[in-house]
Design a protein around this motif. Structure first.
Motif, PDB file in Angstrom:
ATOM      1  N   LEU A  68      96.762 -53.259  29.660  1.00  0.00           N
ATOM      2  CA  LEU A  68      96.104 -52.467  30.693  1.00  0.00           C
ATOM      3  C   LEU A  68      95.562 -53.382  31.781  1.00  0.00           C
ATOM      4  CD1 LEU A  68      95.395 -49.430  31.113  1.00  0.00           C
ATOM      5  CD2 LEU A  68      93.121 -49.963  30.211  1.00  0.00           C
ATOM      6  N   LYS A  69      95.883 -53.065  33.053  1.00  0.00           N
ATOM      7  CA  LYS A  69      95.466 -53.879  34.173  1.00  0.00           C
ATOM      8  C   LYS A  69      94.767 -53.019  35.224  1.00  0.00           C
ATOM      9  CE  LYS A  69      97.234 -57.804  32.750  1.00  0.00           C
ATOM     10  NZ  LYS A  69      96.361 -58.967  32.414  1.00  0.00           N
ATOM     11  N   ALA A  70      93.844 -53.637  35.944  1.00  0.00           N
ATOM     12  CA  ALA A  70      93.138 -52.939  37.025  1.00  0.00           C
ATOM     13  C   ALA A  70      92.656 -53.995  38.005  1.00  0.00           C
ATOM     14  CB  ALA A  70      91.986 -52.106  36.487  1.00  0.00           C
ATOM     15  N   SER A  71      91.887 -53.577  38.983  1.00  0.00           N
ATOM     16  CA  SER A  71      91.312 -54.490  39.967  1.00  0.00           C
ATOM     17  C   SER A  71      89.827 -54.199  40.096  1.00  0.00           C
ATOM     18  CB  SER A  71      92.013 -54.341  41.326  1.00  0.00           C
ATOM     19  OG  SER A  71      91.921 -52.999  41.786  1.00  0.00           O
ATOM     20  N   GLY A  72      89.120 -55.087  40.798  1.00  0.00           N
ATOM     21  CA  GLY A  72      87.707 -54.857  41.080  1.00  0.00           C
ATOM     22  C   GLY A  72      86.851 -54.795  39.834  1.00  0.00           C
ATOM     23  N   TRP A  73      85.824 -53.971  39.903  1.00  0.00           N
ATOM     24  CA  TRP A  73      84.929 -53.797  38.760  1.00  0.00           C
ATOM     25  C   TRP A  73      85.690 -53.428  37.494  1.00  0.00           C
ATOM     26  CZ3 TRP A  73      80.501 -50.255  41.043  1.00  0.00           C
ATOM     27  CH2 TRP A  73      79.655 -51.034  41.826  1.00  0.00           C
ATOM     28  N   LEU A  74      86.668 -52.551  37.645  1.00  0.00           N
ATOM     29  CA  LEU A  74      87.358 -52.033  36.471  1.00  0.00           C
ATOM     30  C   LEU A  74      88.068 -53.148  35.710  1.00  0.00           C
ATOM     31  CD1 LEU A  74      87.676 -49.389  35.017  1.00  0.00           C
ATOM     32  CD2 LEU A  74      89.739 -48.930  36.333  1.00  0.00           C
ATOM     33  N   ASP A  75      88.565 -54.137  36.405  1.00  0.00           N
ATOM     34  CA  ASP A  75      89.197 -55.278  35.746  1.00  0.00           C
ATOM     35  C   ASP A  75      88.190 -56.005  34.866  1.00  0.00           C
ATOM     36  OD1 ASP A  75      91.248 -57.192  35.211  1.00  0.00           O
ATOM     37  OD2 ASP A  75      90.359 -58.516  36.709  1.00  0.00           O
ATOM     38  N   TRP A  76      87.004 -56.235  35.402  1.00  0.00           N
ATOM     39  CA  TRP A  76      85.964 -56.889  34.603  1.00  0.00           C
ATOM     40  C   TRP A  76      85.565 -56.039  33.400  1.00  0.00           C
ATOM     41  CZ3 TRP A  76      82.508 -57.918  39.489  1.00  0.00           C
ATOM     42  CH2 TRP A  76      83.101 -58.917  40.266  1.00  0.00           C
ATOM     43  N   LEU A  77      85.428 -54.731  33.628  1.00  0.00           N
ATOM     44  CA  LEU A  77      84.986 -53.856  32.551  1.00  0.00           C
ATOM     45  C   LEU A  77      86.026 -53.762  31.437  1.00  0.00           C
ATOM     46  CD1 LEU A  77      83.378 -51.060  34.742  1.00  0.00           C
ATOM     47  CD2 LEU A  77      82.167 -52.553  33.143  1.00  0.00           C
ATOM     48  N   ILE A  78      87.308 -53.725  31.788  1.00  0.00           N
ATOM     49  CA  ILE A  78      88.359 -53.683  30.769  1.00  0.00           C
ATOM     50  C   ILE A  78      88.283 -54.926  29.888  1.00  0.00           C
ATOM     51  CG2 ILE A  78      90.865 -53.877  30.463  1.00  0.00           C
ATOM     52  CD1 ILE A  78      91.172 -51.935  32.808  1.00  0.00           C
TER      53      ILE A  78
END
Length: 972
Positions: free
Chosen positions: A639-649
């Motif tokens: 699972l990949k994301a950017s911004g805050w969501l990347d840190w939270l994952i």
């Protein structure tokens, strides 16, 4: 420098992480710890090496030579600014701080305050302090132990744009303790329950780490000091899968955000309507079901907030937007207002330049620069725009009048002097031979269009002026083609409606009124809602210091930061000046070491502040934190994301999350998981499928990808779903009825087009020019004047009735005195006849009996499928205690001058309004518990048409079928 760089290279090469044995290190634990430390050291060294990049060389020498010129230029600008302030005897805010700090360096001044007035200093919110403010506090307390007391939380330093510097707090806190002061941790939270506090205590040590001197640690765990909630996960993750990357990037991002906004709206409705989730009520000290007013949706920036507003409106979720980007701050409104300012005052350089650069004319940056550099110092706008001789004389007067830039200097001899022509002058005087084809065409078009609009200004209404500008430039079509185009175009058209409603204003006064409205603007949902029971939409910065039972962190995959590559030169407080260089051989700008170092520090500061911003945002929640954003799975299924969501994952360790998971015990506690998957299946339609795996009967939005190449935007057919149009006005219901039942049938396509534009955003038909635009009929205008008089309830016998009617006529664009007087006389006669009719007999009897009468009564009425809002013309409690709704119509059933229409013909015309008055009746019944009688009063034809309950109920019974029919052949 070379020695240092060589040492850095040697360090990286010397750290070899292959092989090794715990036996040689005194045990496996020591070996593992040493390997981890060496890995971190090597990564840090590589990061420094990457920041430095290529060795300093000739380009850096060139940059060093140029820096003194940039510094000299900045110094000249600073001196000019200081001189301007001195001339005006003015100070800016920075002066107040800077000069106070400097003044307190004087022993006499400082001792006066220390010895006579100030014994101790307490600074609250100290984390938001800048260097100058700290110098003031230090000057007042230096050498006096116990005189300084600061309160703050470095984890909440989020105002760098105001000059707040987290290093100031860290340095001062260390100094106070070093000098014998005491640090007191205030760690007990009376806002948040134990489960959510535990989540924060586990989450933020993973997110707040000392990677640079601008970072802070989560060094003190919080303790919960309030009642816990029911047993439910304190953290929810609402994850929306992005569509494949074979689409336009802007469309992809806008579509993903729209899906996210829709799912947030659905989730909030589920929380409120099922009453499953309970929150702590401070007033009662007990738990209760969550309400809309308990919820705050927080954004890092309000750029995309309108998408969420639209989704909430469509889902009938009440909301209020706190500050943010209001209507008058939207770019499409700025474009139109800048155009009006440019037409009104050609000497307003900023307005003219902004207009030329906007999508209205789309002159490029290079074209704008050429306009400025190539203008003749003796430019004169009055002789160059190619209009008639008579108009040239007018323009020469305007160009040398009080609005001309040459007449704005404080000495009366010209603000910028004759060597600096205005942008308007530049537009009309520069040669076009060195412009590229696109800019040449744009400039020629701008010349012709602005001259035409300036000729019309003052001769037509402001609304017509805007319509003409939109028509000539195709601006509405441009907006339609942009992401969120329906909303953008609706905003632009709303400005026309505002201008129409303020038709009595001159252009300058209208611009002043809009400036006042902008300053006072508060954005709310369109329906009349109680803000106390509405979801709050705001920025994280706006929420600081507040608390909410439920917090939604929306758009957590928002890509923050982003290095600005257009800073040709900049001065960093730590590194000093740096500048970019243009490489002729490569035909591009390059960045010497000093620029790369500055950008690296800027990136560290931005990253550290964004982590603190996440902390502030999350800790606004008292009971439930919902995190939402867009995700994707890479080729390895991670699972990949950017911004805050990347840190939270990463912090939640859910990189291996699968779409069917609904809850997981993460390293930071229990989390509810809602995953919405993009599911291509080839039919090009959009559907909604219910996923019953979750406890809440969650809905997954399944987007259907197209198996064949899509038609170009604005060309291919657009599939419309009537279920998506949840919010309707009674005016739109009138258009719906007219589209289906208007007589003669040949008039129905006109109303179908109005319905299409108003409800689901069909692109407008070609706009007629001002000169060819048909005026409303005289009889219709007279009827509208009378309607306005009835709205405001002008008492019979008032001596100033003609003056009031004349004001209404002026608002409707009747500015000729003779015509206005004639129409006012007709309106007064018609109003007198209307007052002698049955409805006004009811009003008189109601007044004598002490009954209630409501005029212009706003309402909101909700059906299972729609939310309908509007205004009831008149609601009367008649003398016998029965209630009646009266809707006044100015329609002409027969043309002016024709014989009066029969009652049957008027009643046939009234059929188109049966849905409308039926909604009025049910809205009143919902509020009063009494079903009123409903009437349509045709002002022009002296005819009162009662609408039987059976008739309007039958019309309402067909509402969804009728709406569906307009989404068929004519709505697709």
């Amino acid at each position: 420098m070379d020695d240092l760089l060589a040492a850095l290279d040697a360090l990286i090469a010397a750290i070899v992480l292959r092989g090794g044995s715990g036996k040689n290190w005194g045990g496996d634990e020591v070996f593992t710890a040493a390997k981890k430390a060496l890995t971190e050291l090597k990564e840090q060294a590589k990061a420094v090496q990457k920041t430095i990049g290529e060795r300093p060389g000739p380009l850096d020498e060139q940059a060093a030579a140029l820096i003194r010129h940039w510094a000299a230029l900045a110094e000249r600008a600073q001196i000019a600014y200081q001189e301007a302030k001195k001339t005006r005897a003015a100070l800016d805010f920075d002066d107040l701080e800077r000069m106070t700090a400097r003044l307190l360096q004087n022993d006499g001044v400082r001792s006066r305050y220390i010895e006579g007035e100030i014994h101790a200093v307490l600074v609250d919110e100290f984390q938001d302090t800048n260097t100058a403010q700290w110098q003031i506090a230090r000057a007042l307390t230096a050498g006096r132990p116990g005189a300084l007391f600061v309160v703050g939380d470095p984890k909440q330093t989020i105002y760098a744009f105001r000059g707040a510097d987290v290093t100031v707090f860290k340095d001062v806190a260390g100094r106070i303790v070093h000098d014998g002061g005491e640090r007191v941790d205030l760690a007990e939270s009376f806002r948040t329950h134990a489960a959510l506090v535990g989540t924060f205590n586990a989450l933020f040590p993973r997110l707040l780490k000392l990677d640079s001197r601008y970072d802070v640690e989560y060094d003190t765990a919080m303790a919960a000091g309030r009642l816990p909630p029911v047993d439910a996960a304190p953290l929810e993750c609402l994850l929306i899968e992005k569509p494949p990357r074979d689409r336009d990037k802007d469309d992809e991002e806008a579509g993903a955000r729209e899906r996210e906004a829709e799912q947030i709206a659905v989730r909030l409705r589920t929380l409120v309507e099922t009453e499953q989730r309970r929150v702590y009520d401070k007033a009662s000290g007990a738990l209760r079901p969550v309400r809309y007013g308990d919820v705050a949706v927080l954004f890092q920036a309000m750029t995309n907030a309108p998408l969420y507003e639209a989704a909430f409106k469509a889902a009938s979720v009440p909301y209020v937007t706190v500050a943010g980007k209001g209507f008058y701050d939207r770019q499409e409104i700025w474009d139109a207002l800048n155009l009006l300012r440019a037409v009104y005052s050609p000497g307003d350089d900023l307005a003219v330049a902004s207009t030329l650069r906007s999508p209205l004319f789309a002159v490029s940056d290079d074209g704008m620069l050429w306009l400025r550099l190539s203008a003749s110092p003796a430019a004169s706008v009055g002789t160059t725009h190619g209009s008639s001789d008579a108009h040239d004389d007018t323009e020469r007067t305007a160009a040398t009048g009080p609005h001309s830039p040459r007449m704005r200097g404080r000495d009366g001899q010209g603000g910028r002097g004759s060597d600096h022509p205005s942008f308007w002058d530049c537009l009309y005087t520069v040669p076009l031979d060195r412009l590229n084809d696109a800019d040449r065409d744009a400039v020629v078009f701008a010349r012709e269009t602005l001259a035409h609009l300036r000729a019309l200004a003052g001769r037509v209404s402001i609304a017509d002026l805007l319509r003409e500008a939109y028509a000539l430039t195709g601006y509405l079509t441009v907006l339609t083609a942009l992401p969120g185009g329906v909303r953008l175009r609706a905003n632009a058209e709303k400005l026309v409606a505002l201008a129409e409603a303020n038709g009595g204003f001159a252009l300058g006064a209208f611009l002043d009124v809009l400036a006042d409205l902008k300053a006072q603007e508060a954005r709310e949902g369109e329906a009349a809602l109680d803000a106390e029971n509405a979801v709050k939409l705001m920025t994280v910065h706006k929420s600081k210091g507040l608390e909410f039972p439920v917090v939604v962190l929306a758009d957590c995959s928002y890509k923050f930061g982003g290095q600005r590559d257009y800073d040709y030169a900049a001065c960093d407080p730590e590194l000093g000046w740096s500048c970019r260089l243009y490489d002729d051989a490569e035909a591009k700008y390059i960045e010497p070491y000093a620029v790369r170092a500055r950008k690296a520090i800027l990136a560290q500061k931005e990253t550290a502040e964004k982590r603190r911003l996440l902390y502030v945002a999350a800790t606004r929640a008292a009971d439930l934190l919902i995190v939402s954003g867009q995700v994707e799975w890479d080729k390895n299924g991670v699972l990949k994301a950017s911004g805050w969501l990347d840190w939270l994952i990463e912090a939640l360790a859910v990189g291996d999350l699968r779409p069917d998971e609904t809850e997981r015990q993460t390293p930071v506690g229990r989390a509810a998981l809602h995953v919405h998957v993009y599911a291509p299946d080839g039919d090009g339609a959009r559907a909604m499928a219910e996923d019953n795996a979750g406890e809440d009967g969650w809905f997954d939005a399944l987007w259907k990808a197209e198996s064949s190449p899509a038609a170009p935007p604005l060309v291919g057919p657009i599939a419309l779903d009537p279920r998506r149009v949840r919010d309707l006005t009674v005016t739109q219901l009138g258009d719906l009825g007219s589209a289906l039942y208007a007589l003669p049938e040949t008039s129905r396509p006109f109303f179908r087009e109005r319905w299409a534009r108003g409800v689901y955003g069909r692109a407008p038909a070609p706009i007629e020019t001002v000169s060819d635009r048909p005026r409303r009929s005289r009889a219709r205008l007279v009827g509208e004047i009378v309607h306005r008089a009835i709205q405001y309830g002008i008492p019979d016998g008032r001596a100033d009735v003609p003056r009031l009617l004349g004001g209404y006529a002026w608002e409707m664009g009747v500015v000729d005195d003779a015509e206005c007087n004639s129409m006012v006389a007709e309106a007064a006669d018609l109003l007198d006849r209307v007052r002698r009719r049955e409805v006004f007999a009811w009003l008189e009897a109601s007044r004598e009996a002490g009954r209630q009468v409501y005029r212009e009564l706003p309402f909101v009425f909700t059906t299972p499928d729609r939310t309908i809002h509007g205004i009831i013309d008149m609601l009367i409690e008649r003398a016998d205690g029965t209630w009646a709704v009266v809707d006044f119509k100015t329609s002409l059933v027969a043309p002016a001058g024709a014989p009066p229409p029969s009652y049957e013909r008027v009643a046939a015309h009234a059929r188109r309004y049966h849905i409308q008055v039926g909604v009025y009746a049910l809205a009143v019944e919902a509020q009063l518990g009494v079903l009123p009688a409903v009437y349509l009063d045709y002002i022009q034809h002296n005819t009162l048409v009662p609408v039987a309950e059976a008739d309007w109920r039958a019309a309402l019974g067909r509402l969804e079928e009728d709406i569906g029919s307009l989404f068929g052949e004519d709505g697709s």
